[in-house]
Design a protein around this motif. Sequence first.
Motif, PDB file in Angstrom:
ATOM      1  N   ILE A 185     -48.356  45.158  -2.090  1.00 31.27           N
ATOM      2  CA  ILE A 185     -47.336  45.421  -3.121  1.00 31.27           C
ATOM      3  C   ILE A 185     -47.829  44.926  -4.476  1.00 31.27           C
ATOM      4  O   ILE A 185     -48.363  43.830  -4.598  1.00 31.27           O
ATOM      5  CB  ILE A 185     -45.990  44.766  -2.727  1.00 31.27           C
ATOM      6  CG1 ILE A 185     -45.471  45.453  -1.462  1.00 31.27           C
ATOM      7  CG2 ILE A 185     -44.988  44.856  -3.878  1.00 31.27           C
ATOM      8  CD1 ILE A 185     -44.001  45.428  -1.266  1.00 31.27           C
ATOM      9  N   GLY A 186     -47.691  45.776  -5.475  1.00 25.59           N
ATOM     10  CA  GLY A 186     -48.062  45.360  -6.825  1.00 25.59           C
ATOM     11  C   GLY A 186     -49.518  45.617  -7.179  1.00 25.59           C
ATOM     12  O   GLY A 186     -49.919  45.336  -8.303  1.00 25.59           O
ATOM     13  N   PHE A 187     -50.297  46.161  -6.266  1.00 28.89           N
ATOM     14  CA  PHE A 187     -51.716  46.379  -6.562  1.00 28.89           C
ATOM     15  C   PHE A 187     -51.904  47.241  -7.816  1.00 28.89           C
ATOM     16  O   PHE A 187     -52.588  46.859  -8.753  1.00 28.89           O
ATOM     17  CB  PHE A 187     -52.413  47.045  -5.359  1.00 28.89           C
ATOM     18  CG  PHE A 187     -53.896  47.266  -5.561  1.00 28.89           C
ATOM     19  CD1 PHE A 187     -54.806  46.325  -5.146  1.00 28.89           C
ATOM     20  CD2 PHE A 187     -54.360  48.406  -6.215  1.00 28.89           C
ATOM     21  CE1 PHE A 187     -56.168  46.508  -5.351  1.00 28.89           C
ATOM     22  CE2 PHE A 187     -55.712  48.605  -6.437  1.00 28.89           C
ATOM     23  CZ  PHE A 187     -56.614  47.649  -5.999  1.00 28.89           C
ATOM     24  N   LEU A 192     -43.828  50.991 -12.490  1.00 25.89           N
ATOM     25  CA  LEU A 192     -44.182  50.275 -11.259  1.00 25.89           C
ATOM     26  C   LEU A 192     -43.477  48.919 -11.172  1.00 25.89           C
ATOM     27  O   LEU A 192     -43.150  48.463 -10.084  1.00 25.89           O
ATOM     28  CB  LEU A 192     -45.695  50.089 -11.163  1.00 25.89           C
ATOM     29  CG  LEU A 192     -46.487  51.379 -10.986  1.00 25.89           C
ATOM     30  CD1 LEU A 192     -47.962  51.078 -10.839  1.00 25.89           C
ATOM     31  CD2 LEU A 192     -45.984  52.152  -9.774  1.00 25.89           C
ATOM     32  N   SER A 193     -43.244  48.304 -12.320  1.00 21.52           N
ATOM     33  CA  SER A 193     -42.531  47.026 -12.315  1.00 21.52           C
ATOM     34  C   SER A 193     -41.100  47.223 -11.823  1.00 21.52           C
ATOM     35  O   SER A 193     -40.563  46.383 -11.097  1.00 21.52           O
ATOM     36  CB  SER A 193     -42.497  46.410 -13.717  1.00 21.52           C
ATOM     37  OG  SER A 193     -43.800  46.116 -14.140  1.00 21.52           O
ATOM     38  N   ILE A 194     -40.487  48.331 -12.227  1.00 26.06           N
ATOM     39  CA  ILE A 194     -39.129  48.617 -11.749  1.00 26.06           C
ATOM     40  C   ILE A 194     -39.128  48.725 -10.227  1.00 26.06           C
ATOM     41  O   ILE A 194     -38.298  48.124  -9.541  1.00 26.06           O
ATOM     42  CB  ILE A 194     -38.580  49.926 -12.382  1.00 26.06           C
ATOM     43  CG1 ILE A 194     -38.392  49.745 -13.894  1.00 26.06           C
ATOM     44  CG2 ILE A 194     -37.257  50.339 -11.726  1.00 26.06           C
ATOM     45  CD1 ILE A 194     -37.966  51.014 -14.624  1.00 26.06           C
ATOM     46  N   LEU A 195     -40.096  49.467  -9.703  1.00 23.42           N
ATOM     47  CA  LEU A 195     -40.178  49.620  -8.242  1.00 23.42           C
ATOM     48  C   LEU A 195     -40.391  48.263  -7.568  1.00 23.42           C
ATOM     49  O   LEU A 195     -39.752  47.944  -6.570  1.00 23.42           O
ATOM     50  CB  LEU A 195     -41.333  50.561  -7.868  1.00 23.42           C
ATOM     51  CG  LEU A 195     -41.201  52.018  -8.305  1.00 23.42           C
ATOM     52  CD1 LEU A 195     -42.444  52.806  -7.898  1.00 23.42           C
ATOM     53  CD2 LEU A 195     -39.971  52.668  -7.698  1.00 23.42           C
ATOM     54  N   SER A 231     -41.703  50.158  -2.101  1.00 29.30           N
ATOM     55  CA  SER A 231     -43.138  50.416  -2.163  1.00 29.30           C
ATOM     56  C   SER A 231     -43.376  51.918  -2.150  1.00 29.30           C
ATOM     57  O   SER A 231     -42.639  52.673  -1.531  1.00 29.30           O
ATOM     58  CB  SER A 231     -43.885  49.695  -1.061  1.00 29.30           C
ATOM     59  OG  SER A 231     -43.587  50.275   0.169  1.00 29.30           O
ATOM     60  N   TYR A 232     -44.375  52.337  -2.894  1.00 27.91           N
ATOM     61  CA  TYR A 232     -44.607  53.770  -3.044  1.00 27.91           C
ATOM     62  C   TYR A 232     -45.967  54.104  -2.460  1.00 27.91           C
ATOM     63  O   TYR A 232     -46.767  53.225  -2.179  1.00 27.91           O
ATOM     64  CB  TYR A 232     -44.517  54.174  -4.521  1.00 27.91           C
ATOM     65  CG  TYR A 232     -45.767  53.828  -5.273  1.00 27.91           C
ATOM     66  CD1 TYR A 232     -46.002  52.526  -5.704  1.00 27.91           C
ATOM     67  CD2 TYR A 232     -46.743  54.792  -5.501  1.00 27.91           C
ATOM     68  CE1 TYR A 232     -47.171  52.203  -6.349  1.00 27.91           C
ATOM     69  CE2 TYR A 232     -47.917  54.467  -6.152  1.00 27.91           C
ATOM     70  CZ  TYR A 232     -48.124  53.173  -6.559  1.00 27.91           C
ATOM     71  OH  TYR A 232     -49.301  52.858  -7.190  1.00 27.91           O
TER      72      TYR A 232
END
Lengths: 448, 448
Positions: free
Chosen positions: A320-322, B327-330, B336-337
Amino acid sequence: MKVCKFGGSSVADAKQIKKILNIINNDATRKYIVVSAPGKRHNKDVKVTDLLIALVEAVTYKKDYQELISQILERFLQIERELNIRHSLIETFRTQLNDYIMRYQDQPERLTDALKSCGEDFNAQLIASYNNEQGIMTTYLSPGDIGLIVSDEPSNAIVLEESYEKIKNNLAHAEGKVIIPGFFGVNKNGDINTFSRGGSDITGAIIASSLSSDVYENFTDVSGIFSANPNIVDHPASIIQLTYEEMRELSYAGFSVFHDEALLPVYRSQIPVNIKNTNDPDHPGTLITNTRQSTGVVGVSCDTGFASINMKKYLMNREIGFTRRLLSILEDMNISYEHMPSGIDDISIILRAHQLEGKEAKLLEKIEHELKVDALSIEKNIAILMVVGLGMKTLVGTANKATEAFKARNINLKMINQGSSEISMMFGIEDKDADQAVIAAYEAYFTH
Amino acid sequence: MKVCKFGGSSVADAKQIKKILNIINNDATRKYIVVSAPGKRHNKDVKVTDLLIALVEAVTYKKDYQELISQILERFLQIERELNIRHSLIETFRTQLNDYIMRYQDQPERLTDALKSCGEDFNAQLIASYNNEQGIMTTYLSPGDIGLIVSDEPSNAIVLEESYEKIKNNLAHAEGKVIIPGFFGVNKNGDINTFSRGGSDITGAIIASSLSSDVYENFTDVSGIFSANPNIVDHPASIIQLTYEEMRELSYAGFSVFHDEALLPVYRSQIPVNIKNTNDPDHPGTLITNTRQSTGVVGVSCDTGFASINMKKYLMNREIGFTRRLLSILEDMNISYEHMPSGIDDISIILRAHQLEGKEAKLLEKIEHELKVDALSIEKNIAILMVVGLGMKTLVGTANKATEAFKARNINLKMINQGSSEISMMFGIEDKDADQAVIAAYEAYFTH
């Protein structure tokens, strides 16, 4: 009512200026005219703007610049002579140039923008003056006169929101024809700041938007926009109509007919843009609108000079966050990227290669260190080919047409990307294959 | 030396257990054996693990659970009877179950993991005991005995790094055969924590990695991995050899032969995995290795239930930090996407639809509010089809094969993504087309 903008080749000499005045004066609705600086009259000619840039350099490096001033004024003098202008403006222009040089000699950025603005500014004054002498009421108004206020960013100014209202108030009730120089505005203190190059399109779009023009006519020296680069494809078809978004996708990958930033004001106010030919004004040209009835591919464009940073990390998609951290690294280093195709355990950053200049080693080291990837490499010399047209997403076989054409010409695909966009498909290929790929795609979509 | 793991159907009854012991005892290098809980003996049968989960529920909701205990023990009793085991373990098992229930009745998570572990644990004890009775020196060792220490995350434990060294020290000099129950480990206090479901594969991989096994043999009830789902494609080809990375890409989109997390320990230690069939042990099965000689497509997989969040914003690609903020919102919402294909002014987030459950409205509102997009929509019922195989990137026409096959079957492509991965190509289609697309792709790559 129409706002018209004429590009450099349309106002390069007396003959061209007569053409544009003919176009303007024969249509009462063509009221607000934005002009460029005199462009090239033939292939080996020098644009006035380039002479002005040379002048900036000469002044900055304390070289003799009188010869350059003469050369610049000679261009306008020749136009005046051929137009038989009674009241010459040449001495006013000379004074203006010398004034700027005196005033800004220790402020290189201000000097640059002030001198660069003179090409458009002098041409607008000259054309307005001539049209008046022909008995047609014509007013020259500078960006400062009309309220075109921009950010204080020399050579890269951005229009301020307040300008739209100001321009509307200042121009809505003007009588006769109004001629305005393109390419620059003034900041809140009245200092000249130019747009990025090609910025006369921006001026026209801002004025068209401010006045809710029925159409924004953008006159160039070609009859509209071609479906593919005519230097690569033999006699490509003209585009009759396309949408703002399609235009944007095409211009992204090399279509330079219409300045990208110029589209924003007209897109927001939904003012149609008509790209027309000064040398063939009856040709309908290309109309850019918000929507269009038909669907299908409108154009194929291709731009080279992209790079791809490829990285691989086992179980990347569990981390997550990569990607967010990857993007933060790019943002910290002020590197902007274009696309980010990903697999399960790999991701690529596609960017314009010049973004990496002087930053490559540090970027790689940061990615390696902060993201602990298993493999990391940079691939250069990538070209991006865009196939653009509304309704792509629902067209079975759109992708197939291109991949088949590439296969037939042995063009290797490095990347394919069709995402949420309903109007484009993107192919990554090698720079060396760019022209062949454009021909292949054009033939696939337009000749079969 | 080999580590072998046998899945649930391989140890479902006496007949199967005899088969596996035959496999083990006839090869001196097959020394460390990980076993699952007894699986289904026929289609309508119930797995012991499912009976144990029912037992957890009964205890938790204070229902009568004696009948369930009898049912569970009856499975083992039947195995004992058919194996003619002299020293029955049934009463030991009964005591164990009751002990766990007493000890953990007020700790539902501990109770769940302790009871769930019994299927594997009892089976391992029973099989070890029987093999000893057959005169082959065999030791049962529990995860606690060997030092398989895991994080204290009930039902979702992760192995701790220290385990590898511990297991090596505890097991390296064991004599005879060693039978270990799969699926669980113990935390630092000795409490049982299970892996995610299917976790016996993980246990085997950890042990193979700890002991630097020559190969990790993973026995199931099929002769290796097929190139496509045999429920969709008629008699698909078997895969003889593929790489860890290819396996990972295939399992991502629905290939469930080998547990995803189980690949990590063997990938890191580069231990080959051999997927074999208990019912046909001479069949070479499928070998998973770090590299392979040949290139080409090895498999086609497809998984449904994805969603795509599509957004559009004019001049998006000029907006530095747009994607990072998205991506920060997610990340803030713990979503996770999977992928993020982008156009010039649009971007899509492809994710598994269940990620949106209960969060959809808030997510859309946040995107709308924080990113001020021009258009925003969610599309559901998307399937992702993966074509996997080394050397994709350099194969002219790889993409073409698939798009042609889809076109022939009128399957609409929603997304194509070939990025940096040299081993896969990803196609987004509609859920309803998933089976047809697998057949189309399989035929395109394997039968022409």
